[in-house]
Design an enzyme around this catalytic site. Structure first.
Site, short mmCIF file in Angstrom:
data_model
loop_
_atom_site.label_atom_id
_atom_site.label_comp_id
_atom_site.label_asym_id
_atom_site.label_seq_id
_atom_site.Cartn_x
_atom_site.Cartn_y
_atom_site.Cartn_z
CG ASP A 207 64.92 12.04 74.49
OD1 ASP A 207 64.93 13.20 74.05
OD2 ASP A 207 65.81 11.60 75.26
NE ARG B 247 71.14 15.05 79.44
CZ ARG B 247 70.32 15.14 78.41
NH1 ARG B 247 70.57 15.98 77.42
NH2 ARG B 247 69.23 14.39 78.35
CB SER C 90 65.31 15.49 69.49
OG SER C 90 66.46 16.00 70.12
CG ASN C 91 64.50 19.50 74.35
OD1 ASN C 91 63.35 19.84 74.04
ND2 ASN C 91 64.88 19.29 75.60
#
Lengths: 225, 225
Positions: B17, B48, B124-125
């Site tokens: 990630d 976040r 990853s997003n």
């Protein structure tokens, strides 16, 4: 019914989210704040945030455990994050969570909607028996035509499958229902589904989800009638 | 490779990630903490939390906007929540977010994994260009065989569709990959998908997602090699 007539003409069903909207999710911790100590508010915030995180994360990877189980797991994690808090409080907090305070205007508003000829319902992530306990404790069962739980479909909001419990139960199109929630993410999910969504912004929070707007914003449920 | 040999024998690909794991998501606010003032840490936490909330909520109702857009929307909301903070800081924070600090051990660990004959990747997003900026800024591109973004599939983790980018790219079964994340929800999603998940628990946080356990828990990436 002024707001509902204007913002949602022809709507026949008014559907409420439960936790955060009819019932104060922070009431459980508030009831035991003295025993919890200075971390009470932070504990309550983490408990709520984790409960929601688990509902989304599990749904997204295709798993389901009912909301009572997630509520217990979230509390376990929150208590582990605040070692100052005596873990023996857990059972008391969970007990209090089953009989959360309803916001004070809730019974009268539900009664007024019913008197105005509208059908009323709850659509909640909540597990059936915890919902039943909360409704009974608040004495609002007589004002509700249906109490719908995502238990039936085993996926949490904001999945459209969860919102479709309403249209299926009442045999309506999404635009024929007003969906009322204090949770802005839930308002977004409801608007995306096609409900006429009303945001109950008790805290005066700044808006978000700009592409999924409510048809109206009210400060509390009195704004509906 | 002791840990990897023991916890994930035969694994040929190590996937990381990005945000929170290789890159410190709180580094952007930390860089401007003085200008932000006493709410800096709370602002960073809300930023976040909202970024993640949006990724889950949108994915669950079948919508997608890339992670850079969600990062901007989350910052807008966070700034609105803290009126004490001068909103003119937004552009600086977003700029800093594109060149987040990598944790200090990252380059050496990636190099060691490669030297040990393993393939390495990011899943990853993050939106492609923000990922490219972060990788370039940290100088780790040479140690990575692939940088995979959910942009390709337009759904965020923890959807199995997102994790499947790895198995498709490398032509492997899930159990042949080690997936490394600091985000416990991501570890859960990866474990559910069938990866051998490693949790980087930098903060010593209490565990959660008890039914989706990592094969190993390390304090930082040095624990991998």
């Amino acid at each position: 019914m002024a707001l509902l007539d204007e913002a949602a003409p022809g709507a026949g069903v008014v559907v409420f989210d439960a936790y955060g909207t009819l019932f104060d999710v922070h009431a459980a911790v508030a009831r035991h704040a003295g025993a919890i100590g200075p971390d009470a508010s932070a504990l309550s915030d983490v408990w709520r945030a984790k409960q929601l995180e688990y509902s989304w994360v599990l749904s997204l990877y295709g798993d389901f455990r009912d909301f009572w189980q997630l509520t217990r797991e979230a509390l376990d994690h929150a208590l582990a994050r605040f070692p100052s808090v005596d873990r023996a409080i857990a059972d008391k907090l969970l007990g209090a969570y089953r009989v959360l305070d309803a916001y004070e205007e809730v019974p009268a508003v539900l009664a007024a909607l019913k008197a105005g000829g509208l059908a009323t319902a709850i659509l909640s992530n909540g597990e059936r028996s915890m919902l039943a306990d909360a409704v009974a404790s608040a004495g609002i069962g007589e004002h509700l035509d249906a109490v719908l739980s995502v238990d039936e479909v085993r996926v949490f909001k904001t999945s459209p499958t969860a919102y479709a419990l309403v249209t299926r139960r009442f045999g309506i199109e999404p635009a024929q229902a007003v969906f009322v929630s204090s949770n802005r993410w839930d308002v977004a999910g409801a608007a995306r589904f096609g409900f006429r969504a009303v945001w109950v912004n008790r805290a005066g929070a700044p808006d978000e989800y700009a592409d999924q707007r409510p048809v109206a914003i009210v400060r509390d449920l009195n704004g509906l009638v």
